[in-house]
Structures are given as structure tokens and as C-alpha cells.
Scaffold this motif. Sequence first.
Motif, short mmCIF file in Angstrom:
data_model
loop_
_atom_site.label_atom_id
_atom_site.label_comp_id
_atom_site.label_asym_id
_atom_site.label_seq_id
_atom_site.Cartn_x
_atom_site.Cartn_y
_atom_site.Cartn_z
N ILE A 14 9.09 8.56 -9.01
CA ILE A 14 9.64 8.99 -7.73
C ILE A 14 9.37 7.94 -6.66
N GLN A 15 8.15 7.42 -6.62
CA GLN A 15 7.83 6.38 -5.64
C GLN A 15 8.69 5.14 -5.85
N THR A 16 8.91 4.78 -7.12
CA THR A 16 9.74 3.62 -7.42
C THR A 16 11.17 3.85 -6.96
N ALA A 17 11.70 5.05 -7.21
CA ALA A 17 13.06 5.36 -6.78
C ALA A 17 13.18 5.31 -5.27
N ARG A 18 12.19 5.85 -4.56
CA ARG A 18 12.22 5.80 -3.09
C ARG A 18 12.18 4.36 -2.60
N TRP A 19 11.38 3.53 -3.25
CA TRP A 19 11.26 2.13 -2.86
C TRP A 19 12.56 1.38 -3.13
N LEU A 20 13.20 1.65 -4.26
CA LEU A 20 14.42 0.93 -4.60
C LEU A 20 15.61 1.39 -3.77
N LEU A 21 15.66 2.68 -3.44
CA LEU A 21 16.84 3.23 -2.78
C LEU A 21 16.75 3.23 -1.25
N ALA A 25 12.69 3.48 4.90
CA ALA A 25 12.26 4.86 5.14
C ALA A 25 10.97 5.17 4.38
N PHE A 26 10.85 4.64 3.16
CA PHE A 26 9.65 4.84 2.35
C PHE A 26 8.43 4.24 3.05
N MET A 27 8.55 3.01 3.51
CA MET A 27 7.41 2.36 4.17
C MET A 27 7.09 3.03 5.51
N GLU A 28 8.12 3.36 6.27
CA GLU A 28 7.89 3.99 7.57
C GLU A 28 7.18 5.34 7.42
N SER A 29 7.61 6.14 6.45
CA SER A 29 6.98 7.45 6.27
C SER A 29 5.53 7.30 5.86
N ASN A 30 5.23 6.30 5.05
CA ASN A 30 3.84 6.08 4.65
C ASN A 30 3.00 5.58 5.82
N ARG A 31 3.58 4.73 6.67
CA ARG A 31 2.83 4.26 7.84
C ARG A 31 2.52 5.44 8.77
N ARG A 32 3.50 6.31 8.99
CA ARG A 32 3.25 7.46 9.87
C ARG A 32 2.15 8.36 9.31
N ASP A 36 -2.18 1.84 8.76
CA ASP A 36 -1.90 0.42 8.52
C ASP A 36 -2.03 -0.01 7.07
N ALA A 37 -2.70 0.77 6.24
CA ALA A 37 -2.88 0.41 4.83
C ALA A 37 -2.70 1.66 3.98
N PHE A 38 -1.96 1.52 2.90
CA PHE A 38 -1.75 2.65 1.99
C PHE A 38 -1.45 2.09 0.60
N GLY A 39 -1.70 2.90 -0.42
CA GLY A 39 -1.46 2.48 -1.79
C GLY A 39 -0.26 3.18 -2.38
N VAL A 40 0.62 2.42 -3.04
CA VAL A 40 1.79 2.99 -3.70
C VAL A 40 1.71 2.66 -5.19
N HIS A 41 2.27 3.53 -6.01
CA HIS A 41 2.17 3.36 -7.46
C HIS A 41 3.57 3.24 -8.03
N PHE A 42 3.92 2.02 -8.48
CA PHE A 42 5.25 1.77 -9.01
C PHE A 42 5.30 1.96 -10.52
N LEU A 43 6.46 2.33 -10.99
CA LEU A 43 6.70 2.53 -12.41
C LEU A 43 6.40 1.24 -13.18
N GLY A 44 5.65 1.36 -14.27
CA GLY A 44 5.38 0.20 -15.12
C GLY A 44 4.12 -0.56 -14.76
N PHE A 45 3.44 -0.17 -13.67
CA PHE A 45 2.22 -0.86 -13.26
C PHE A 45 1.01 0.05 -13.47
N GLU A 46 -0.07 -0.54 -13.93
CA GLU A 46 -1.25 0.24 -14.26
C GLU A 46 -2.00 0.73 -13.03
N ARG A 47 -1.92 0.01 -11.95
CA ARG A 47 -2.71 0.33 -10.78
C ARG A 47 -1.83 0.35 -9.53
N PRO A 48 -2.28 1.03 -8.49
CA PRO A 48 -1.49 1.04 -7.24
C PRO A 48 -1.44 -0.34 -6.59
#
Length: 449
Positions: A14-21, A25-32, A36-48
Amino acid sequence: MSVLPPGPTEAPAIQTARWLLRPIAFMESNRRRYGDAFGVHFLGFERPMVMLSDPEAIRALYTAHEHGLPPGRSVALLPVMGPGSVLLLEGQEHLARRKLMLPPFHGERMRAYETTVREVTERELDSWSSDNRFAIHPRMQAITLEVILKAVFGVTDPARDARLHERLPPLLGDTASPILQFRVLLSRRLGRGDPLAGLRELLVEIDELLLAEIAERRADPDPAHREDILSLLVAARFEDGAEMSDREVRDQLITLLLAGHETTATALAWTFDLLLRNPATLARLTAEVDAGVQDTYLRAVISESLRLRPVVPLAGRRLASELNVNGLSLPAGTDVTPAIWLTHTRPDLYPEPYAFRPERFLEDSPTTYGWIPFGGGIRRCLGAAFAEMEMRVVLETVLRRRALSPASGKAEHLTRRNVTFSPRHGTLVRSRPRVVAAPAPEPAPALVA
């Protein structure tokens, strides 16, 4: 104790789809929600991956030279760019090649390419019809590709030039595809499939042409007398007197092609879109171009465009040691990247952050790590000065010869082209020739009796 900052809790898919599409909006919602710092977890990666927008944190990240590249970059780019690419090498190998490649992109050498850029742009403008609605992004891509063929590759053989014109656009189109990026991420997750298989056959043909160009330079007793960057790379020597191998020179040429073609063309398309939506700015810039005054305002327009529409959104590192700054503590091994859009739209750095206002760059220079369209530190884009020069010459030439108007009532929305943020419809414009009156001659001094 080092603890990763919080971030969205949806599944990686879901996070990957939000990032790709909808990446903004994905970054702005996370900043709100997370600051200033947040971790996202993309498909295919072991760590955020931790995203930062605080300039002090970015400074700490970029000034620690020991940090390495996150694995995602080499997975997607290594099969295309090759193992010798300056973009993918680390440590002393990277530094040695960066030092070897920097001279052509600075000083008098770079200024010599202005004529090439202007001539290429003028030939492109000669093909534009009047008042027809068209997307300017593909026209900018045509210009930047031709500049690379002339200034970087230095192709003079007509047959080879024709074949490269035929084979390079499919390579550039495929590598810019957001579908390719998703397929690479999915293949990492599933552990099977080769999304780059089709590109490999195309690369065999392109490599044959580039290696022939390299062989031609090797046969020249004095390749440095030619001004193209390929000739300079063939003539360049490391500190121990060694030269780059043919395959390594090929890797640098493909790197310069992929890093310099799409990014500069996209930055130009965004700049035209912003100018057309801000008529007063366009009028002022056009008047200054016509008057032939200093290009201070033109440079400010480009800086503001790159701030508001950064083409490449991320430029990450994998921490080699713990990062501690402004209450943030991240352990070694963490993948970290500036979220460039978020940094560029901080109201504490840029009042009215979403407004296109080039004057802000005339009033005050931004903090070094508050304006990072080309990344930063020892991995800052080595072609940054060339790209800005190319943008200045293209904008100046287009505005002097053509009157542009928007062909759509709405400003461009963002879409992804692999790793870049591009205008969804290519910036639709109408164009007609301009007739600029020559400046009136100075009146003759009155005769004194």
C-alpha cells in the motif's frame, strides 16, 4: 538508544502504491502526521527508509562521506549503466572517477558547449508550427538528447548518428517508465523474473555503437583537441597515469545519458508550465531576455522552478555510522534520504512556499542544504552546472524566438517517469514566432555652434 522515527503503518504494498501514484500527497500527509522525519516501508525492501526534511539533518547526512548508497539504486540501474558507472561506485573508486570527470563540466570547457546548445535549440524551433497545440516536454527531450549526442558523445559519423537516434529513444523511454520501477520492486519481492530482459538486447546494439565511437577516439593521436566530453574522458588519466577502459568509458557515457537527458528536459517543461501560469514573471523574463541584460533574473527563475518542481525526489544514503542531529538518532545501516520536495516547501525557509516567486532568490540565498535539487555532498550531481547552463540557453533562445501561451486551462499535475517527477500531459502549449524590434539607435549628439 537509536530508534527509527514513526511512519505509516499500512502494508508495504500500500505504501509503495501511494508513493508511485501520488508521491506528493503521500509525503505531505506523512509530514503533517509525523513531522520532519518519518520511516516508510517500500515493497521489496527489508527495512524502512527514513525520509528527512530538516536542512540540519540533511547537512549531517551529506557531510559524512563514509555513508554508502542504498541497495535500490544499484538493483535498478546497474544492469543498464554498468559496474563502472560513477553513479554506482563507492569510496575511493567513486572519488577517483568523479575527480576525473569534473573538469569538462566547469569553467571554460562548459561555456564552450553553450554554442552547441543554442544551435540545437534553434534547429528544433525551426520545426515548430504556429498556433498548433503540442506538448513541450517531448520537444525538450529532443533538444537534450541532441545536446548529449553532440556535446557528450561527439558523434560525427552519419550512419552511427542515425542508428543512435533510432536506438536511444526506446532505451530512454523504457528506463523512464514507472511500470519498470514497479516491476523491479515486485521482482525483488517475489525473487523471480527479469524486468530488464528487453533492455539488455537493446543495450547490446547501443554498446556496439558507443564502443565504435570510443575506438575512434583511441585511434586519434590527440583526442583532447576535440571538445566533446567522450574525447576528454578518453584522454583523461588517473593520478597513477592509468586510463579508463573502453567498458568503463561506455558506462560513464550511458550514465551521463540517463542522468542528463530526462532530468534537464523535465526541468525545462516544468519551468515553462510555471512561467505560463505566472504571466507577470514571464513578461519580466522575456523583457530582460530581449534587452540582453545580465541573466540574474533568468537564474532566479531556474532556481525557483527547481525548488518548486524538483525533478528527482530522493537522493538517499545507507548509514555507515550512527547519525545524531537535532534529537534524531539513527543507527548504522539505516537507509536515509532527504525528501527534497518537503525541504523545498518548508515555510521557515521559504515564505509562501507553494508560490512561484523567483524574486526570493534575488533577495537572499537559501541555506546550502535547504535547496538540494541536485543532491549534496560528495555525490552531488556532477553535471549540475552543465544542466543549469543548458536550461539558461534553451529558455533564453525559446523566449527570444517564440511567444508561448498555455494550451490548457489548468496547471500541470505530477506523474512519475521512473525516478523523476514529470508534468502529466507534457506541458501543453501554443507557439507562434516573435518579431523583436531592434533597439533604437542612440540619438546623435547635437552640434554646438
